[in-house]
Design an enzyme around this catalytic site. Structure first.
Site, short mmCIF file in Angstrom:
data_model
loop_
_atom_site.label_atom_id
_atom_site.label_comp_id
_atom_site.label_asym_id
_atom_site.label_seq_id
_atom_site.Cartn_x
_atom_site.Cartn_y
_atom_site.Cartn_z
N LYS A 258 0.76 -1.20 0.05
CA LYS A 258 0.00 -0.11 0.05
C LYS A 258 0.94 1.29 0.08
O LYS A 258 0.36 2.48 -0.49
CB LYS A 258 -0.85 -0.03 1.14
CG LYS A 258 -2.04 -1.18 1.30
CD LYS A 258 -3.01 -1.42 0.40
CE LYS A 258 -4.05 -2.14 0.49
NZ LYS A 258 -3.84 -3.75 0.63
C1 LIG Z 1 -4.34 -4.73 0.23
C2 LIG Z 1 -3.51 -5.86 -0.01
C3 LIG Z 1 -3.84 -6.91 -0.70
C4 LIG Z 1 -4.90 -6.91 -1.87
O1 LIG Z 1 -4.90 -5.83 -2.83
P1 LIG Z 1 -6.05 -5.36 -3.67
O2 LIG Z 1 -5.64 -4.14 -4.12
O3 LIG Z 1 -6.98 -4.96 -2.48
O4 LIG Z 1 -6.69 -6.26 -4.19
C5 LIG Z 1 -2.92 -8.05 -0.69
N1 LIG Z 1 -2.01 -8.19 -0.04
C6 LIG Z 1 -1.71 -7.36 0.93
C7 LIG Z 1 -0.61 -7.54 1.83
C8 LIG Z 1 -2.26 -6.02 1.04
O5 LIG Z 1 -2.35 -5.10 2.12
#
Ligand SMILES: *Cc1c(COP(=O)(O)O)cnc(C)c1O
Length: 498
Positions: A113
């Site tokens: 993120k």
């Molecule tokens: C948010 C997240 C995901 C999923 O990503 P999306 O964009 O919501 O599909 C997968 N792995 C981790 C560690 C995340 O923080």
């Protein structure tokens, strides 16, 4: 470049407006009216640039109302040397054979993120200065664990912004919870809710689209925006790293210019994999996009049958950031796959809200399944994969990445498709220490306190512990509030003092 809403094509906004607003008034998501293209020559040129250089080139194609100076400032600030634990920002490493891992978790909060949320505050404040100068932007976040911390870290003490984060009380890992409860910054606040991520996300969406609440904010010279991946400003930075990964594979001699690669993404809200799809539509040579889910496999079912049905049991798994039954960003894909049929998308989304399901036509399903493959695995398989990868390659995956790695091997075995593949690695393993340790040790899950587990995992694997996680031990807990989902709005007003 103009943007429109997935639920009303009469809407036209600039990139800056789309980013400031977060979501369209009709409840739809903002999408670019056309997708810019890159040629193989462009890609070749980009291999010579560093991550910041590549990001500037790609973002400039989407954020056409930002000046070059503004983009320099935004991108340069977000990916400044020292912020990420790799100078490549998002390095590509070989797992085995044609399987490569794109490490997206080297930022300040150890989850992918950060790739978007280090940039979003720059984009949002720059966009606000163009469109709503002088207003305080109030950012509401619903998080399944990683978005919350990454958003808090990105926005802490950013002038003219305030942030309230909601997370499911029992739906995040102990490390994720600690990261949020100890957050610094005078403009941020965190609250747990009694419910799951979908409750948090629905609550936030409801607050966003409530006219009365919006008026109350406006009277106080404030407005809402979103840092969730429904915001275009969250999605657009993610397109960059797929193109960057291709450049790196070229540089490493693993592919030749024009060769296609597959991409496997551990998926929750469908944001990360959608960004890969945009990269493909721009002209990046991607063949298959493989969507990997945990036991909450609503997307696996959708991508293999064309029917989306959230009426099913919700599981709390070892990969909590993917414990989602309503994948918001799928709406953007549906808009694209129906050639922009806003009426139809609106109908489906209404049916999803009302009945929890919808089914796309055969024609639309055919288009989707030509590009997307899907698979899932449960916690047991996830842990077996962590164990196997560590044994075979001394590569330690977190639980989310392991879901993708497992799905990759499954896909490869079933299809015989052994193309060069990029597997998105989305978190550092120490964010989910207890599960990762159990996987490595093949034993019972420990109930020891979080930092002894971290220590034990370090001893077992010799994998470096990120300082920003180790340091949490000595930080003061600031946020202990828990509320019911009906009380979310009260929490927001309390934090804003209105
Ligand atoms: C948010 C997240 C995901 C999923 O990503 P999306 O964009 O919501 O599909 C997968 N792995 C981790 C560690 C995340 O923080």
């Amino acid at each position: 470049m103009e943007y429109t809403s997935t639920r009303n094509k009469n809407v036209t906004v600039s990139a800056a407006q789309a980013i400031v607003q977060g979501i369209s008034e009709d409840g739809g998501l903002f999408v670019p009216k056309s997708i810019p293209s890159i040629s193989l020559d462009d890609i070749n040129e980009m291999t010579k640039l560093d991550y910041i250089g590549r990001a500037k080139k790609i973002l400039a194609m989407y954020l056409t109302d930002f000046t070059a100076d503004e983009l320099d400032y935004c991108v340069g600030g977000a990916y400044k040397k020292g912020k990420f634990s790799s100078d490549d920002v998002a390095p590509v490493v070989t797992l085995e054979g044609n399987a490569n891992v794109l490490e997206l978790w080297r930022g300040p909060t150890c989850a992918f993120k950060d790739m978007a949320l280090q940039l979003l505050p720059y984009l949002l404040t720059t966009a606000a200065s163009k469109t709503v100068k002088g207003k305080t932007i109030v950012i509401l976040v619903a998080t399944s664990g990683d978005t919350g911390k990454a958003a808090l870290e990105g926005f802490k003490d950013v002038p003219d912004t305030k942030m309230v984060v909601f997370y499911p009380q029992d739906g995040v890992s102990p490390m994720q919870k600690l990261q949020m409860m100890t957050q610094e910054g005078a403009n941020v606040s965190v609250c747990a809710i009694e419910g799951n991520f979908d409750d948090a996300q629905s609550g936030v969406k409801k607050i966003f689209t409530d006219k009365e609440i919006a008026e109350k904010l406006a009277n106080n010279n404030m407005m809402f925006s979103s840092a969730n991946s429904i915001n275009w400003g969250r999605l657009v930075p993610q397109i960059v790293y797929y193109i960057s990964a291709y450049c790196d594979l070229l540089k490493q001699g693993k592919i030749k210019l024009g060769d296609k690669m597959n991409v496997v993404v551990p998926t929750g809200n469908f944001g990360n994999i959608l960004a890969a799809y945009y990269a493909k539509k721009m002209g990046l040579p991607i063949d298959k996009l493989v969507c990997a889910s945990n036991k909450n496999n609503v997307l696996t079912d959708f991508l293999t049958t064309g029917e989306y049905n959230r009426n099913r049991e919700f599981y709390t798994t070892a990969s909590p950031s993917m414990d989602i039954l309503i994948s918001s960003n799928l709406e953007r894909l549906l808009f694209f796959m129906t050639d922009g049929n806003d009426k139809l998308v609106k109908e489906w989304m209404e049916s999803l809200a009302k009945d929890g399901c919808y089914k796309v036509s055969d024609e639309v399903f055919k288009k989707i399944s030509a590009e997307f493959k899907a698979g899932f695995c449960d916690d047991e398989k996830t842990k077996e994969t962590i164990n196997a990868m560590f044994k075979a390659h001394k590569y330690l995956c977190d639980t989310h990445t392991a879901v993708a790695v497992n799905t990759y091997f499954d896909y490869k075995a079933k299809s015989g498709d052994d193309k060069v593949t990029v597997i998105a690695s989305t978190a550092n393993p120490y964010k989910f220490s207890a599960d990762v340790l159990q996987a490595v040790n093949e034993g019972e899950k420990t109930t020891a306190d979080e930092f002894s587990v971290v220590e034990e995992l370090h001893k077992a694997t010799n994998e470096p512990v990120p300082a920003q996680l180790a340091n949490l031990q000595s930080k003061q807990v600031r946020f202990k509030d828990v509320c019911q989902k009906e009380q979310m709005i009260d929490q927001v007003f309390k934090m804003l003092g209105i």
